[in-house]
Design an enzyme around this catalytic site. Sequence first.
Site: not given
Ligand code: EPZ
Length: 421
Positions: A22-23, A93, A117, A122-123, A308, A330, A400
Amino acid sequence: MEYFEISGGTRLKGTVKVSGAKNAALPILAATILCEGETVLRNVPDLQDVRQMITLLGRLGVTCERLADGALRLRVEDEMNCHADYELVSKMRASVCVMGPLLAKRKRSQVSLPGGCAIGDRPINLHVQGMRGLGADFELVNGDILLKAKKLKGSELFLGGPFGSTVTGTANVMMAAVLAEGRTVIESAACEPEVVDLAEFLNKCGAQILGYGTPRITIDGVASLQGVEHTVIPDRIETGTFIIAAAITNGELSVEQGRLEHLIAVVDRLRQMGLNIERYEKGIVVSSARRLEPIELTTQPYPGFPTDLQAQVMALLCLADGNSVVTEKIFPDRFMHVAELNRMGAHIRKEGPTVIVEGVKKLIGAPVMASDLRASAALVLAGLIAKGHTTVHRAYHIDRGYERIEEKLASVGADIRRVDK
Ligand code: EPZ
């Protein structure tokens, strides 16, 4: 509203096949916005989130049809609309992944700020920081991020945040940079296999990306990208979920298409618990251990233990022979599954971003509520071993990210069915 009804206790045995990731599929679908001509994507899972992305792409002028063999054929027909609105982004998202491609190809993107969420805030500040670093003008308009740029210019960008790098942020900035003028270097880039798959797709389309899969990615901008055929990698989180399903039911499973090299940290921890996990010619074979040792576990960016799979492994740790410690680095609030597992007889105590999982002799079936995609999977896994009946409500959370999970589990002996209330 659909729910899963599970009778616990049957040992899983046989072969289950993993779907496409998916990702990986979601950012690659968004990347078709960048391409001239036709793109054909194979092994794209038929999931709610994928359907959402296809709907969004349709509103952005990208047509998509599912071919007889299951592949998707996409083509950009109209480049007028550049707005991903709140109604769509709030549902999924990952819609935010259209930001980079729209800005690069159409010089403008208007994407709603995703809300929070179940797993926490989710910034997307790092995404925006990257786009501004490439020369985009930024404005917040009624909850939307409006970005514009006559020409994006390559530059040195840093994408590290308080919780490590950002997966979709790296994807977004990489997609913005492929058509920028000159060289872009992304420091503290995400190394996940899904980012690698996206980079490989973009390079096939004519991009010039080096260093993907490492924290330092270099992108030399090109004039245009041409659509190609691409097969999406298998889903490592689904693979890990099925490995844990075999472990929790004391069964034996062959997980076809599973790639052990994408799960080194997970395999390390599960072997530490006493599981036998090996490669075979078609994927990964796992057989259980008589008893499960407790472990220490901390989630990290790839190649560390993936957040995940934290909920799913916690369901398994409930039955280990002693106390385990799980730390979520994370998404520190990603513990919605704890209260539900405790309702099934688990003894889990939360201390901030760490939980202590005290091993118990058994779990007892109960009605439980799914909250987010991976917490729901953990509740299904617990139901597979719990004594008696478990009902996991709000099945849509699972749909999902897992393609027909109840059919796949039932095909290897689980007593599980989907009920439409
Ligand atoms: C991706 O989300 C995945 N989703 C998530 O999987 C996964 O949990 C996550 O990466 C971590 O591996 C997809 O790929 C579609 P991040 P993403 O940006 O990209 C912080 C699932 O179950 N952050 O790597 O949104 C954030 O808050 C989903 O399939 C900032 O601070 O995650 C988090 O604490 C859930 N500022 C950390 O970084 C930003 O601009 C990692 O987030 C972006 C993120």
